[in-house]
Design an enzyme around this catalytic site. Structure first.
Site, PDB file in Angstrom:
ATOM      1  N   ASN A 207       0.855  -1.174   0.000  1.00 21.39           N
ATOM      2  CA  ASN A 207       0.000   0.000   0.000  1.00 21.39           C
ATOM      3  C   ASN A 207       0.899   1.234   0.000  1.00 21.39           C
ATOM      4  O   ASN A 207       2.138   1.115   0.020  1.00 21.39           O
ATOM      5  CB  ASN A 207      -0.978  -0.011   1.180  1.00 21.39           C
ATOM      6  CG  ASN A 207      -0.277  -0.085   2.531  1.00 21.39           C
ATOM      7  OD1 ASN A 207       0.825   0.445   2.717  1.00 21.39           O
ATOM      8  ND2 ASN A 207      -0.912  -0.753   3.497  1.00 21.39           N
ATOM      9  N   LEU A 208       0.316   2.426  -0.007  1.00 22.43           N
ATOM     10  CA  LEU A 208       1.137   3.640  -0.100  1.00 22.43           C
ATOM     11  C   LEU A 208       2.057   3.794   1.106  1.00 22.43           C
ATOM     12  O   LEU A 208       3.209   4.215   0.964  1.00 22.43           O
ATOM     13  CB  LEU A 208       0.240   4.868  -0.233  1.00 22.43           C
ATOM     14  CG  LEU A 208      -0.419   5.069  -1.602  1.00 22.43           C
ATOM     15  CD1 LEU A 208      -1.370   6.251  -1.552  1.00 22.43           C
ATOM     16  CD2 LEU A 208       0.641   5.290  -2.686  1.00 22.43           C
ATOM     17  N   SER A 209       1.574   3.441   2.282  1.00 20.08           N
ATOM     18  CA  SER A 209       2.398   3.554   3.489  1.00 20.08           C
ATOM     19  C   SER A 209       3.601   2.616   3.421  1.00 20.08           C
ATOM     20  O   SER A 209       4.737   3.005   3.742  1.00 20.08           O
ATOM     21  CB  SER A 209       1.548   3.251   4.717  1.00 20.08           C
ATOM     22  OG  SER A 209       2.331   3.270   5.878  1.00 20.08           O
ATOM     23  N   GLU A 210       3.376   1.378   2.999  1.00 21.06           N
ATOM     24  CA  GLU A 210       4.464   0.403   2.882  1.00 21.06           C
ATOM     25  C   GLU A 210       5.459   0.817   1.806  1.00 21.06           C
ATOM     26  O   GLU A 210       6.678   0.638   1.966  1.00 21.06           O
ATOM     27  CB  GLU A 210       3.880  -0.974   2.578  1.00 21.06           C
ATOM     28  CG  GLU A 210       3.102  -1.555   3.747  1.00 21.06           C
ATOM     29  CD  GLU A 210       2.108  -2.631   3.339  1.00 21.06           C
ATOM     30  OE1 GLU A 210       1.498  -3.238   4.236  1.00 21.06           O
ATOM     31  OE2 GLU A 210       1.933  -2.861   2.123  1.00 21.06           O
ATOM     32  N   ASP A 277      -5.081  -8.886   1.902  1.00 20.64           N
ATOM     33  CA  ASP A 277      -5.037 -10.344   1.719  1.00 20.64           C
ATOM     34  C   ASP A 277      -5.923 -10.763   0.557  1.00 20.64           C
ATOM     35  O   ASP A 277      -5.556 -11.640  -0.240  1.00 20.64           O
ATOM     36  CB  ASP A 277      -5.505 -11.056   2.994  1.00 20.64           C
ATOM     37  CG  ASP A 277      -4.614 -10.790   4.192  1.00 20.64           C
ATOM     38  OD1 ASP A 277      -3.436 -10.450   3.988  1.00 20.64           O
ATOM     39  OD2 ASP A 277      -5.106 -10.922   5.324  1.00 20.64           O
TER      40      ASP A 277
END
Length: 492
Positions: A207-210, A277
């Site tokens: 995701n964007l944070s990761e 997931d």
């Protein structure tokens, strides 16, 4: 519109069952405590939850496996579980799904659990039980050996990394090398800062944070972040990145190709737990089946839209996707005309998704206003209409050797083009009794020249809890009258 829709529906209805996918990663047990908050504690400024129920679900890599099993794939799981009650609970929860857990390693490290305390749809607290101790070296080596061996015979591999220790650099390296020897895709859901451990995989799905953590670029600087992601893509020998961007959908970054975006599907969001997931499981199923990347991403986006509308970690099912994909006017007429077995599978998926199945049958030779009225009346009794069409031989036996005027394939195509009709299938028997028994519709509808007692299968339908409905016919309209007019015989 999902690309390759006919192929997607075929896979969801039975094609995925021939495919095998391995999930390697951090296994968890998700526990939920639900209740109502009606007051603040007098002991401290905290809400008091009056507990109503408590339940558990597979989490982490186990939830990825549950999603794959829900889509109908043969699923194998590899990871670590402790020698504790939480491990027993997790195995029990997965036992009915057909997941092969023979490669799961029994560990001295306790099973990871996450307990969420929820009032209505609002999480109040999450309590995590896990160890911060390093994974013993012998366990890591044993897990790497098991995981690499389990790759053989698979059609895709998912690395579900929750940064809890199961996916060490050595485990990742061994699994990716084994998958490349097999020529199958490897998909990674990352939680670690260092993406280099996933070198050589097919796609990484942050995701964007990761992605921000991996590149060092702030998530709100989207353009700079995506530019840094393209540089990272070149460095780690990954075919493409699949970036989930919340309300902005899913963006695919490919080496040497322009990015493309699958917009988010507007749905009410209750809980995003487990959505990642579902995305990676649906992508893995699609790539294992040989679907194109745009199709795989669009399908994953739709699946994520389904699960965020549920509370808690809940996997998607093939039936839910079929129900979503077969809503008119999305489906073309070609995708509505099905063999008997595919009709059974689609009806089962609809029923699992909560649809009410209506059934009617007839020759429908030279479609006229009486037919249209009947079909529109049928829709009043349910959400999905199945039309059983007599074959040419069956029509001739009923109406004489000069009939039908329109062939069965053409009649089926015309019938399927109607917005009121969701599925068309043919039957050659004298009556549709066998088909009714196979499909078990909730409602069987016939025109007003019948009574309930003269409708074929009325006793069968009543016996399994369905019902028969009789609707008025439109006087003066029949195929026989039309034929007489065309041949100069006048109306009957």
């Amino acid at each position: 519109m999902v690309p390759e829709l006919a192929r997607v529906l075929e896979l969801l209805e039975h094609g995925f069952a021939s495919l095998r996918v391995l999930v390697v990663g951090d296994l968890m047990l998700d526990r939920y405590v639900e209740g109502e908050v009606e007051r603040i504690s007098p002991e401290a400024p905290v809400p008091v939850l009056r507990q109503a129920r408590e339940y558990s679900r597979p989490g982490g890599a186990a939830n990825v496996a549950m999603n794959l099993a829900g889509l109908g794939l043969q699923t194998a799981l590899c990871g670590r579980l402790g020698r504790d009650v939480a491990a027993e609970d997790l195995r029990e929860l997965m036992s009915g799904s057909g997941i092969d857990a023979t490669s799961v390693l029994e560990s001295a490290v306790p099973t990871i659990t996450k307990t969420r305390v929820v009032s209505r749809t609002q999480q109040l607290l999450r309590l995590d039980v896990e160890t911060r101790e390093s994974i013993p070296a012998d366990e890591d080596a044993a897990l790497a050996e098991r995981a690499a061996a389990a790759v053989r015979g698979m059609h895709a591999v998912v690395l579900s990394d929750y940064a809890k220790g199961a996916l060490s650099p050595e485990v990742c390296r061994r699994v990716i090398e084994a998958a490349r020897r097999e020529g199958i895709p490897v998909l990674v859901d990352p939680k670690t800062r260092d993406f280099s451990r996933y070198r050589g995989s097919t796609t990484i799905c942050p995701n964007l944070s990761e992605l921000s953590v991996a590149t060092g670029v702030a998530a709100h600087h989207t353009e700079a972040l995506l530019a840094a992601a393209h540089e990272l893509l070149q460095q780690i020998d990954v075919a493409f990145l699949t970036v989930t961007m919340s309300e902005r959908g899913i963006r695919v970054l490919q080496r040497g190709e322009p990015d493309f975006v699958s917009p988010a599907k507007a749905r009410e969001v209750f809980d995003v737990s487990g959505a990642g997931d579902t995305v990676i499981a649906t992508l893995a199923a699609s790539l294992a089946a040989g679907l194109g990347l745009p199709t795989a991403v669009e399908l994953a986006n739709l699946a994520a839209g389904i699960v965020v509308g549920k509370l808690g970690t809940v996997p998607v099912s093939a039936g839910e996707l079929v129900g979503l994909l077969t809503r008119s006017p999305v489906v073309s007429s070609n995708e509505k005309v099905l063999t008997r077995e595919r009709a059974r599978a689609r009806v089962e998926d609809w029923r699992a998704a909560g649809e009410t199945i209506v059934f009617t049958n007839g020759c429908f030779d030279l479609l006229h206003v009486g037919h249209i009225t009947l079909l529109e009346d049928c829709r009043r009794f349910g959400s999905k209409l199945v039309v059983a069409l007599n074959t040419d031989a069956s029509v001739s036996a009923l109406k004489g050797p000069s009939r039908p005027i329109v062939s069965e394939n053409e009649r089926a195509k015309v019938m399927a083009a109607l917005a009121s009709v969701d599925l068309v299938t043919l039957f050659a028997e004298q009556t549709p009794l066998e088909l009714i028994d196979l499909l078990r519709p909730d409602v069987v509808v016939k025109g007003g020249d019948y009574t309930v007692q003269t409708v074929v299968g009325h006793e069968l339908v009543a016996g399994y809890g369905g019902r028969v409905e009789i609707v008025p016919t439109v006087e003066g309209f029949s195929t026989t009258n039309i034929v007489r007019k065309l041949t100069g015989g006048g109306a009957a």
